[in-house]
Design an enzyme around this catalytic site. Structure first.
Site, PDB file in Angstrom:
ATOM      1  N   LYS A  43       0.509  -1.114  -0.457  1.00  0.00           N
ATOM      2  CA  LYS A  43      -0.048  -0.138   0.062  1.00  0.00           C
ATOM      3  C   LYS A  43       0.862   1.845  -0.184  1.00  0.00           C
ATOM      4  CE  LYS A  43      -0.318  -0.321   4.962  1.00  0.00           C
ATOM      5  NZ  LYS A  43      -1.471  -0.045   6.059  1.00  0.00           N
ATOM      6  N   TYR A 278      13.814  31.154   4.205  1.00  0.00           N
ATOM      7  CA  TYR A 278      12.375  31.623   4.983  1.00  0.00           C
ATOM      8  C   TYR A 278      12.912  31.973   6.525  1.00  0.00           C
ATOM      9  CZ  TYR A 278      10.270  30.746   0.230  1.00  0.00           C
ATOM     10  OH  TYR A 278       9.347  31.486  -0.583  1.00  0.00           O
TER      11      TYR A 278
END
Ligand SMILES: Cc1ncc(COP(=O)(O)O)c(C=O)c1O
Length: 385
Positions: A43, A278
């Site tokens: 999965k 940033y």
């Protein structure tokens, strides 16, 4: 140096060592209890490894089942040519029942509405559909108490094409601790529920409780099927699981298979006192060579690793400086003087004698290896090597 041509226009790619994936399956198979088979859990894009590459390697390694979470994932496997045993462990909405029948999957069930829809779809197609009932043993996720399970088993029996083949449950904390008393209690409940179902005429022939940790630690949990995820990819479920395995004298040679690579986009020399990225969270203390990499949190390079992680360049570690941006990050290559634009950068995996494991990155990111690899963007190419 450049990325492989298969990376196309992408600026990073994951190299998947298929021999290691197959090797891990054969190692896990050696530890199986008699009568048990191994299901590779593929999965979430095979825990980030690329499902189309991984399933073939697992089948080559000897996996006789594959497990997925959704019918969407099951469909991808069938479309890609997988014809073997396929178990959908997650939710199948009633509206998807017809597809469950046409894909010939094992369905995890726990609710009458599902049974109505699946029963009707199986009738309409005149095709048997095999079901695995999820039993609640302590995880409080999917699953039924024994009273509810008996009720559902009786209900399923009304539908001529539905076959109640098995029962399943899932351990809550087997990998979180070296104290396995809670897991033992879950196993006891699971066995008791199966005995009660059998006494009532519903003998499950496919019982499955073991995940990776139980697969390695406890052969007596293997029953008919071990659903192994993380270990198939060469990673341990946790440090506690590794310690428990060593204490039990288990020597399990798992091999990680994923290398995540990018390249240096630009290098600039900045003076002491420069603020990087940033938020201006990093200030250089001396003149520094800063390399810009075209990978950021959008790609799955976790922003929580800002100012914490390292990458590998020319076989050496380079520290991440400043905040990881959406599509870029910066690393310090002052101590790697020969580094230049275009150089290979390893974000996860080996380069030369150095390596960065998923566990190491997960520690920097404040998460677990499972999340670390599954969050690598699906659209980044996975290339079999
Ligand atoms: C129901 C179920 N079974 C098996 C697994 C595989 O677990 P692991 O990766 O620890 O082997 C998972 C993983 O999340 C799961 O949800």
């Amino acid at each position: 140096m450049t990325l492989p041509v298969e990376a196309g226009l992408h600026r990073s790619c994951c190299l998947i060592d298929t021999a290691s994936l197959s090797h891990n399956i054969s190692v896990l198979k050696k530890g199986l209890a008699p009568g048990a088979e191994i299901a590779a859990v593929v999965k979430s894009n095979a825990y980030g490894h690329g499902v189309r590459i991984a399933w073939r390697a697992f089948v080559e390694g000897g996996a006789t089942w594959l497990c997925v979470d959704s019918l969407h994932e099951a469909q991808e496997l069938r479309d890609d040519g997988y014809t073997g045993n396929l178990f959908v462990m997650g939710h199948i909405p009633p509206a998807h029942a017809k597809t469950a029948v046409s894909l010939d999957v094992r369905c995890m069930v726990y609710d009458r509405r599902q049974i109505d829809a699946l029963g009707e779809a199986a009738n309409a197609a005149s095709r048997p559909l095999r079901l695995v009932m999820k039993l609640e043993t302590g995880t409080q996720r999917q699953g039924l108490t024994i009273e509810a399970a008996l009720n559902l088993a009786h209900y399923i029996a009304r539908f001529p094409y539905l076959v109640l083949e098995g029962t399943a449950t899932h351990f809550a904390n087997i990998e979180d601790t070296t104290d396995h008393s809670f897991a033992y209690e879950q196993l006891r409940i699971f066995n008791e529920y199966n005995d009660i179902l059998t006494a009532n005429g519903f003998r499950p022939t496919l019982r499955t409780i073991a995940n990776s940790a139980a697969g390695i630690l406890w052969p007596h949990t293997h029953c008919e099927l071990v659903r192994a995820g993380i270990t198939c990819y060469g990673m341990w479920p946790s440090t506690e699981c590794y310690v428990s395995a060593r204490l039990l004298g288990k020597d399990v040679d798992l091999r990680p298979a994923l290398t995540w690579k990018t390249l240096i986009a630009q290098i600039k020399t900045v003076p002491a006192g420069s603020l990087i990225g940033y938020g201006c969270t990093y200030e250089t203390t001396h003149e520094s060579r800063i390399a810009v990499l075209p990978v950021g949190y959008y790609d799955g390079y976790d922003r929580a690793m800002s100012n914490l992680a390292y990458v590998l360049i020319r076989g050496k570690r380079a520290p991440v400086r400043g905040r990881i941006c959406m599509n870029m990050c910066m690393v310090d290559v002052t101590d790697i003087p020969d580094a230049e634009p275009g150089d290979d950068v390893v974000l996860l995996g080996r380069q030369g004698g150095e390596s960065l494991s998923a566990e190491q990155l997960a520690t920097w990111a404040g998460t677990i290896n499972y999340e670390l690899t599954t969050q690598i963007q699906t659209n980044i190419p996975r290339i079999a090597v």
